[in-house]
Enzyme design. Sequence first.
Site, PDB file in Angstrom:
ATOM      1  N   CYS A   1      -4.870   6.416  -0.075  1.00 56.66           N
ATOM      2  CA  CYS A   1      -5.910   7.406   0.242  1.00 56.66           C
ATOM      3  C   CYS A   1      -6.136   7.507   1.748  1.00 56.66           C
ATOM      4  CB  CYS A   1      -7.219   7.072  -0.478  1.00 56.66           C
ATOM      5  SG  CYS A   1      -7.120   7.210  -2.268  1.00 56.66           S
TER       6      CYS A   1
ATOM      7  N   HIS B   1     -10.384   6.606   5.307  1.00 61.50           N
ATOM      8  CA  HIS B   1     -10.091   6.877   3.901  1.00 61.50           C
ATOM      9  C   HIS B   1     -10.411   8.340   3.633  1.00 61.50           C
ATOM     10  CE1 HIS B   1     -10.726   6.728  -0.487  1.00 61.50           C
ATOM     11  NE2 HIS B   1     -10.077   5.585  -0.506  1.00 61.50           N
TER      12      HIS B   1
ATOM     13  N   ASP C   1     -18.455   4.001   7.157  1.00 58.44           N
ATOM     14  CA  ASP C   1     -17.932   3.616   5.848  1.00 58.44           C
ATOM     15  C   ASP C   1     -17.772   2.098   5.839  1.00 58.44           C
ATOM     16  OD1 ASP C   1     -16.406   3.001   3.628  1.00 58.44           O
ATOM     17  OD2 ASP C   1     -14.819   4.460   4.026  1.00 58.44           O
TER      18      ASP C   1
END
Length: 422
Positions: free
Chosen positions: A380, A139, A216
């Site tokens: 994104c 992302h 993440d």
Amino acid sequence: MNGPAVHDAALPLRGDGGRVDWGRVRADFPLLMRQVHGKPLVYLDNANTSQKPLPVIAAQDEFYRRYNANVSRAVHALGTEATDAYEAARAKLAGFLNVRADELVLCSGTTFAINLVAYSWALPRLKEGDTILVSRMEHHANIVPWQLVAQRTGARIRVAELLPDGSLDLEGLYRAMTGEVKLLAVAHVSNVLGTVNPVREICREARRRGIVTVVDGSQAAPHMRLDVAAIGCDFYAITGHKMCGPTGTGALWARREHLEAMPPFIGGGEMIKEVSFEGTVFNDPPHKFEAGTPNIAGFVGLGAAVDYLQRLGMDNVAAREAGLLAHATEALQAVPGLRILGTAPGKAAVISFLVEGAHAHDMATLLDLEGVAVRSGQHCAHPLLQYFGVAATLRASLAFYNTHEEIDRFVEALLKVRRLLC
């Protein structure tokens, strides 16, 4: 009664034999009951944000109605109750992740968390000649902060590439872990492909080479049982609004030695012990990184969301979503000209796809008129879509409160829209 109440009656109920009654679970989500354009809503944009169950809504409402006050500043009863609830949310989230509460920085979400690592850990340490290794599937929140750090330090970005099925090329990744690599940034689960990366193995290989790891976990926390301590990373970031919690909530877990050595990211109240014009003595971690008044009500809600998921059982959530994914993947085969991006084994319940002859945005607009909410665009993740050579995709992302009937309605609507456009 003092302090927050516990809303057990609205928590998920089990049927006979301890199995989850998914119909009763779904009834806890009031937004799912609404209509859009005169048709029942089919909400399939869960990778963007999840819907909120009644206990989360009630917990926030109760905070503002009964004990709204600032945290860590007042000795009166309301201030004590607010502080206790805020710190209870930290403790619940730490238990959910299997980490120490004093290693968990509460923040607005993964974007803030990764920027905290970028500016507080990486910026003071990286220099010209160093390399930041980033996977192709990241992302933007796990790309752009590293680019900004690289521009200011002279470090460079190296990309770890993918295999055609959307899984990470692990052999290539390990070859790329050369001596100049100081930091590796990798998603636990891809928000576009649903690929579940073997982060425990990846972090073990990085640790052997002295590489600091940032994971993440935004798309992992809502969908699977997590044991961050076992993963062995240096930093792990999550976002609350994707796991049935309020927006503006999330956390960064970091090894204690990093938190001790890192300077504050922003300055203000709460993150200090003593201030004079000659200098400032900062608070202990994690409070050193929590300047200003936080989203107290949001974190009270996030604590309720953690309670909800824990009561439901993350293994049950994972099994439910695996069944929904299998159904959706099979059902989509009936749509002519449909191509799914990302077919890695064991993927999460995210399906990004294209339909030949139709633009993703046009299809999403028409699907909305049928009451179906899906995502369209680049999600994104521009470098990832460039890899596949496409400008945009549709993305249907599932959650445990979705149903097999909704999937059938989605595919029926997709076939109808395709006939209009192709």
